[in-house]
Design a protein around this motif. Structure first.
Motif, PDB file in Angstrom:
ATOM      1  N   ASP A   1      -9.566  -2.271  -1.827  1.00 56.50           N
ATOM      2  CA  ASP A   1      -9.969  -0.803  -2.873  1.00 56.50           C
ATOM      3  C   ASP A   1     -11.549  -1.303  -1.790  1.00 56.50           C
ATOM      4  O   ASP A   1     -12.439   0.298  -2.642  1.00 56.50           O
ATOM      5  CB  ASP A   1     -10.504  -1.161  -4.123  1.00 56.50           C
ATOM      6  CG  ASP A   1      -9.233  -0.805  -4.762  1.00 56.50           C
ATOM      7  OD1 ASP A   1      -8.056  -0.124  -4.036  1.00 56.50           O
ATOM      8  OD2 ASP A   1      -8.741  -1.527  -5.811  1.00 56.50           O
TER       9      ASP A   1
ATOM     10  N   ARG B   1      -6.221   0.529   4.719  1.00 51.74           N
ATOM     11  CA  ARG B   1      -6.099  -0.357   3.344  1.00 51.74           C
ATOM     12  C   ARG B   1      -5.953  -1.835   3.452  1.00 51.74           C
ATOM     13  O   ARG B   1      -6.095  -2.988   3.415  1.00 51.74           O
ATOM     14  CB  ARG B   1      -6.258   0.028   2.034  1.00 51.74           C
ATOM     15  CG  ARG B   1      -6.353   1.599   0.925  1.00 51.74           C
ATOM     16  CD  ARG B   1      -5.298   2.037   0.515  1.00 51.74           C
ATOM     17  NE  ARG B   1      -5.411   0.818  -1.128  1.00 51.74           N
ATOM     18  CZ  ARG B   1      -6.602   0.846  -1.614  1.00 51.74           C
ATOM     19  NH1 ARG B   1      -7.474   1.377  -1.814  1.00 51.74           N
ATOM     20  NH2 ARG B   1      -6.218  -0.213  -2.690  1.00 51.74           N
TER      21      ARG B   1
ATOM     22  N   GLU C   1      -3.781   5.694   5.220  1.00 49.99           N
ATOM     23  CA  GLU C   1      -4.644   5.431   4.187  1.00 49.99           C
ATOM     24  C   GLU C   1      -4.120   3.683   4.057  1.00 49.99           C
ATOM     25  O   GLU C   1      -5.283   2.403   4.104  1.00 49.99           O
ATOM     26  CB  GLU C   1      -5.204   5.926   2.803  1.00 49.99           C
ATOM     27  CG  GLU C   1      -5.675   5.818   2.143  1.00 49.99           C
ATOM     28  CD  GLU C   1      -6.763   5.338   2.653  1.00 49.99           C
ATOM     29  OE1 GLU C   1      -8.096   4.481   1.815  1.00 49.99           O
ATOM     30  OE2 GLU C   1      -7.737   6.465   3.792  1.00 49.99           O
TER      31      GLU C   1
ATOM     32  N   ASP D   1       2.060   1.985  -3.416  1.00 45.55           N
ATOM     33  CA  ASP D   1       1.222   2.263  -4.892  1.00 45.55           C
ATOM     34  C   ASP D   1       1.012   4.174  -4.074  1.00 45.55           C
ATOM     35  O   ASP D   1      -0.262   4.215  -4.714  1.00 45.55           O
ATOM     36  CB  ASP D   1      -0.087   0.961  -4.146  1.00 45.55           C
ATOM     37  CG  ASP D   1      -0.077   0.221  -4.745  1.00 45.55           C
ATOM     38  OD1 ASP D   1       1.219  -0.172  -5.926  1.00 45.55           O
ATOM     39  OD2 ASP D   1      -1.150  -0.709  -4.696  1.00 45.55           O
TER      40      ASP D   1
ATOM     41  N   GLN E   1       1.054  -1.532   0.401  1.00 44.61           N
ATOM     42  CA  GLN E   1      -0.390  -0.224  -0.147  1.00 44.61           C
ATOM     43  C   GLN E   1       0.895   1.106   0.598  1.00 44.61           C
ATOM     44  O   GLN E   1       0.682   2.092  -0.888  1.00 44.61           O
ATOM     45  CB  GLN E   1      -1.020   0.190   1.283  1.00 44.61           C
ATOM     46  CG  GLN E   1      -2.052  -1.133   1.012  1.00 44.61           C
ATOM     47  CD  GLN E   1      -2.567  -1.448   0.063  1.00 44.61           C
ATOM     48  OE1 GLN E   1      -2.845  -0.272  -0.378  1.00 44.61           O
ATOM     49  NE2 GLN E   1      -2.449  -2.717  -0.800  1.00 44.61           N
TER      50      GLN E   1
ATOM     51  N   HIS F   1      -0.245   5.228  -1.009  1.00 40.19           N
ATOM     52  CA  HIS F   1      -1.439   6.336  -0.055  1.00 40.19           C
ATOM     53  C   HIS F   1      -0.128   6.340   1.267  1.00 40.19           C
ATOM     54  O   HIS F   1       0.945   6.131   1.435  1.00 40.19           O
ATOM     55  CB  HIS F   1      -1.585   4.870   0.367  1.00 40.19           C
ATOM     56  CG  HIS F   1      -2.934   3.572  -0.999  1.00 40.19           C
ATOM     57  ND1 HIS F   1      -3.853   4.997  -1.583  1.00 40.19           N
ATOM     58  CD2 HIS F   1      -2.466   2.921  -1.731  1.00 40.19           C
ATOM     59  CE1 HIS F   1      -3.775   3.979  -2.189  1.00 40.19           C
ATOM     60  NE2 HIS F   1      -3.732   2.868  -2.729  1.00 40.19           N
TER      61      HIS F   1
ATOM     62  N   ASP G   1     -15.959   0.626   1.636  1.00 39.32           N
ATOM     63  CA  ASP G   1     -17.592   0.090   1.542  1.00 39.32           C
ATOM     64  C   ASP G   1     -18.472   0.321   2.887  1.00 39.32           C
ATOM     65  O   ASP G   1     -18.129  -0.494   4.133  1.00 39.32           O
ATOM     66  CB  ASP G   1     -17.210  -1.212   1.258  1.00 39.32           C
ATOM     67  CG  ASP G   1     -18.694  -1.882   0.391  1.00 39.32           C
ATOM     68  OD1 ASP G   1     -19.975  -1.748   1.181  1.00 39.32           O
ATOM     69  OD2 ASP G   1     -18.584  -2.719  -0.605  1.00 39.32           O
TER      70      ASP G   1
ATOM     71  N   ASN H   1      -9.651  -7.135  -0.390  1.00 32.72           N
ATOM     72  CA  ASN H   1      -9.851  -6.357  -0.897  1.00 32.72           C
ATOM     73  C   ASN H   1      -9.439  -4.510  -0.411  1.00 32.72           C
ATOM     74  O   ASN H   1     -10.486  -4.606   0.286  1.00 32.72           O
ATOM     75  CB  ASN H   1     -11.157  -6.417  -2.235  1.00 32.72           C
ATOM     76  CG  ASN H   1     -11.007  -5.400  -3.273  1.00 32.72           C
ATOM     77  OD1 ASN H   1     -10.210  -4.353  -3.410  1.00 32.72           O
ATOM     78  ND2 ASN H   1     -11.808  -5.850  -4.216  1.00 32.72           N
TER      79      ASN H   1
END
Length: 397
Positions: A355, A344, A340, A334, A331, A336, A359, A353
């Protein structure tokens, strides 16, 4: 930069002392481990005092006034100060004084308990022949625990092996290219092969040769004088994990504890009645399944049955650390932020997941409304909040 900071501390202005023109301040890595640790602690205290004074001065000089333009300027300046402090805190975390600290008896280093410290010790309960003046630190390790070559990526470590007939068993002497002033020794090994190794590569395996039960005797020496030094956490942690110690290790420990609190409240033997998830971090049985594969084999180099897993909290911790480190570092790579990346990582642990970290849909086991679980966002936020609370506790301690 670390060397420069240390030199500045050592060679600061002293008007009452005359220093000869040819005097040269020692480099940071030429100092004893204890002095390095004290310098880092001293720098941390100075940084805290500086920040305190800076905040106080800002509060006094930039207090809100009646003119709107001045209020806006004050807000902008305060924001800049906070930004500078956040950057300074990030740097301070990366160069953590804790990693420069000498290893002490009772500590846990990469999942292994330090059973005997450096220096003089009581030998009453030790095997016959054990020395009273211990030149290293002992860790409880299983036979076959890998020891890695330490050093910057792309560097080499020279390894020389021999047998110590006075109780040390199979011994490896390691000279990392990245640390030309130091050499390290590992005693009581099961396997050792002389040669040149790449940084991060497994070079030897712990064992039970020589005196005592299976354990690792780790030693740190000055390469020039040969004098023993009190081993430091950073090098030992590096040798056991194959990765350079930095703030990520501390964050992973805290993240692990936050997830464990969320998942099991610290119960290593618990089994989820719905999913059959196991232990401290509620790892699914299928993640341990298969000979020569699975999370257990990746982290430990061996397979565990569910019963063996539940009965071994140390093995659980190593497996959790291994997986969380991989997820969290991915992460960060990538792009972040640390917070964050934490959210994640928690989302991956909970749902598979990253992403789905935002949710908000309620989760139900196998679609059964009666088996209600938090949404992935709630879970991720709760883990992040626990991380923040644990870090506050760590700072206060």
């Amino acid at each position: 930069m670390l060397h420069l900071a240390a030199k500045q501390l050592l060679t600061g202005d002293r008007t009452q002392t005359q220093i000869s023109a040819d005097a040269i301040a020692p480099a940071f890595d030429e100092l004893s481990p204890d002095l390095r640790y004290k310098l880092l602690q001293r720098r941390a205290v100075k940084g805290w005092l500086f920040n305190s004074v800076l905040y106080l001065a800002t509060a006094v000089l930039l207090a809100p006034v009646a003119v709107p333009q001045l209020n806006a300027a004050a807000d902008g300046t305060i924001s800049q100060v906070r930004g500078l402090k956040q950057k300074a805190d990030t740097v301070a975390e990366f160069i953590s004084p804790d990693f420069a600290a000498p290893v002490q008896k009772g500590e846990n280093i990469a999942g292994h308990t330090v059973t005997s410290g450096y220096g003089f010790r009581d030998t009453a309960n030790l095997p016959e022949g054990a020395s009273a003046d211990h030149k290293g630190v002992d860790l409880a390790t299983e036979i076959g625990t890998p020891i890695k070559a330490i050093g910057a990526k792309g560097s080499k470590t020279k390894v020389r092996c021999w047998t110590d007939s006075k109780g040390g068993g199979n011994v490896a002497e390691m000279e990392p290219q990245s640390f030309p002033n130091l050499k390290f020794q590992a005693l009581h090994l099961s396997e050792c092969k002389t040669g040149i190794y790449n940084a991060g590569e497994t070079i030897v395996l712990s064992g039970d040769t020589g005196i005592g039960a299976p354990h690792l005797d780790w030693r740190q020496r000055d390469k020039t004088t040969g004098k023993h030094q009190h081993p430091q956490k950073s090098y030992l942690l590096w040798a056991l994990t194959g990765r350079e110690p930095n703030a990520n290790f501390t964050r992973i420990d805290i993240l692990r504890n936050a997830i464990i609190t969320q998942e099991s409240a610290g119960d290593a033997a618990i089994v989820n009645r719905d999913s059959s998830a196991l232990g401290l971090a509620q790892i699914l049985p299928e993640n341990l399944a298969g000979a020569g594969k699975g999370w257990d084999f990746e982290a430990l180099g061996k397979d565990l049955t569910p019963d063996e897993f539940l009965a071994d909290p140390d093995a659980q911790t190593k497996i959790i650390n291994h997986q969380l480190s991989n997820i969290y570092e991915t992460q960060l790579k990538d792009g972040h932020s640390a917070d964050e990346a934490t959210r994640r990582t928690a989302a991956v642990w909970y749902s598979g997941n990253a992403d789905l970290a935002n949710d908000t849909k309620p989760q139900h086991w196998n679609g059964d409304p009666a088996k209600d679980y938090p949404s992935i966002k709630d879970y991720s936020d709760q883990v992040l909040n626990r991380v923040h609370e644990l870090r506050k506790t760590q700072i206060n301690d």
